[in-house]
Design a protein around this motif. Structure first.
Motif: not given
Length: 378
Positions: A15-30
């Motif tokens: 969950v921590r990995l998904a939250l951390g990397w998911g947030s980074f990708l969200l900011l990078a791709l939007t």
């Protein structure tokens, strides 16, 4: 292998990995950071990033504590300190190589890290740990070795370029030998810390305590690696993968902080301090826990070791980047910051060579950090 994965890659870690990397990708791709966001969105993004970083930081701390228990000091804490310091160097290097003028990023970042680690983090740790334990004492030899390294490395970073450099930056003929010497000194320090002088960085054993028990006889590192090499490698990799989103999100947070602080009329330099606080959040949590557990030498290993690694890795990296890119790298500090740094080293020496460390020592370190904060704000 499946048993190892279940042991290391727990549902909480996933969950921590998904939250951390998911947030980074969200900011990078939007396009959220494509332009200056409205004030409400800006502070919402900042708050969200801080929450994600905090959750990721607890994951880093968990893995660091597993490694520390398995390896013992100084190996366990060294994994965390070098990982965080290396990521900090990568972040500074990325800013230097990116667009814009950032000649002072290395100086400002390492100075902020120095004051945060040696005064704020250590101050809180000693204040809380001293109120819980009456007899806190560090290994004076290990602390003196850290301070000896810091005196040399921070002098090369902040004082010497103002005396022999050109406009606060080293000339190419000075940068190359200094970078080589710094790498050589830091490498020799690590070899001695992990080898012949390992005992200098371990907790002081109370002579009144029983001199028996398995915890008092450290297992050789070769035996540990042969028995638990797979687990140690997996936990180290997981620690690094969890720590990377913290720094990557901190880089995005820097843009938002600069914008938000400029709208509030606050000094832009304040953003460097806030980013450094976030990057070293995992180490801060681990340090406070160590102090509450009465492990004062581990506090020194975490804080002083992190700063030695940061300075020992940052100085050569930024000097080489400056030579390759032809960009000036301004390192010379102001007289005010040099005074505060000298006072910090002197206070650290008097604190950790004391026969008994008390909450008053922590309060003095916190007072110095407040002075540093005032110097930034004024």
């Amino acid at each position: 292998m499946r048993t190892l994965l279940r042991l290391v890659l727990t549902p909480t870690a996933i969950v921590r990995l998904a939250l951390g990397w998911g947030s980074f990708l969200l900011l990078a791709l939007t396009p959220l950071l494509a332009g200056p966001p409205p004030a409400a969105l800006l502070w919402m993004l900042l708050g969200g990033i801080v929450v994600v970083i905090t959750i990721s930081a607890f994951g880093v701390v968990t893995e660091a504590e597993h490694l520390a228990r398995r390896l013992g000091d100084p190996y366990g804490t060294l994994v965390l300190t070098i990982s965080i310091a290396a990521i900090e160097v990568i972040l500074i290097s990325a800013v230097l190589l990116g667009p814009g003028e950032h000649e002072t990023i290395a100086r400002d970042s390492v100075m902020a890290v120095s004051m945060i680690i040696m005064n704020l983090v250590i101050g809180i740790a000693l204040l809380l740990g001293g109120m819980r334990h009456d007899r806190l004492k560090a290994n004076s030899t290990g602390v003196s070795l850290y301070l000896g390294m810091l005196i040399v490395l921070l002098s090369v970073a902040f004082a010497l370029p103002g005396l022999i450099g050109e406009g606060g930056a080293y000339a190419p003929g000075q940068a190359i030998p200094l970078a080589v010497l710094t790498v050589g000194l830091y490498t020799f320090f690590l070899m001695r810390q992990l080898g012949a002088q390992r005992a200098d960085f371990q907790e002081v054993v109370d002579v009144r305590a029983p001199a028996s028990g398995p915890d008092l006889i450290p297992e050789p590192i070769t035996a540990l690696l042969s028995q638990h090499g797979a687990e140690l490698g997996a936990r180290t990799a997981l620690l690094i993968v969890m720590a990377l989103p913290i720094v990557l999100l901190s880089h995005d947070m820097a843009t938002l902080l600069d914008d938000g602080l400029s709208r509030l009329g606050a000094p832009v330099a304040l953003s460097g301090i806030l980013i450094a606080l976030i990057v070293f959040l995992p180490e801060t949590i681990t340090t406070i826990r160590a102090a509450l557990g009465g492990e004062l030498q581990r506090v020194s290993n975490l804080c002083h070791g992190a700063l030695v690694s940061t300075a020992g890795l940052t100085i050569p990296a930024v000097l080489m980047i400056g030579l390759i890119t032809g960009r000036p790298v301004l390192l010379a500090e102001s007289p005010v910051n040099l005074l505060l740094l000298a006072l910090t080293v002197l206070l650290t020496l008097t604190t950790f060579i004391s026969r008994r460390v008390t909450p008053l020592h922590g309060a003095a370190h916190l007072f110095l950090f407040v002075l540093y904060g005032l110097s930034v704000l004024v």
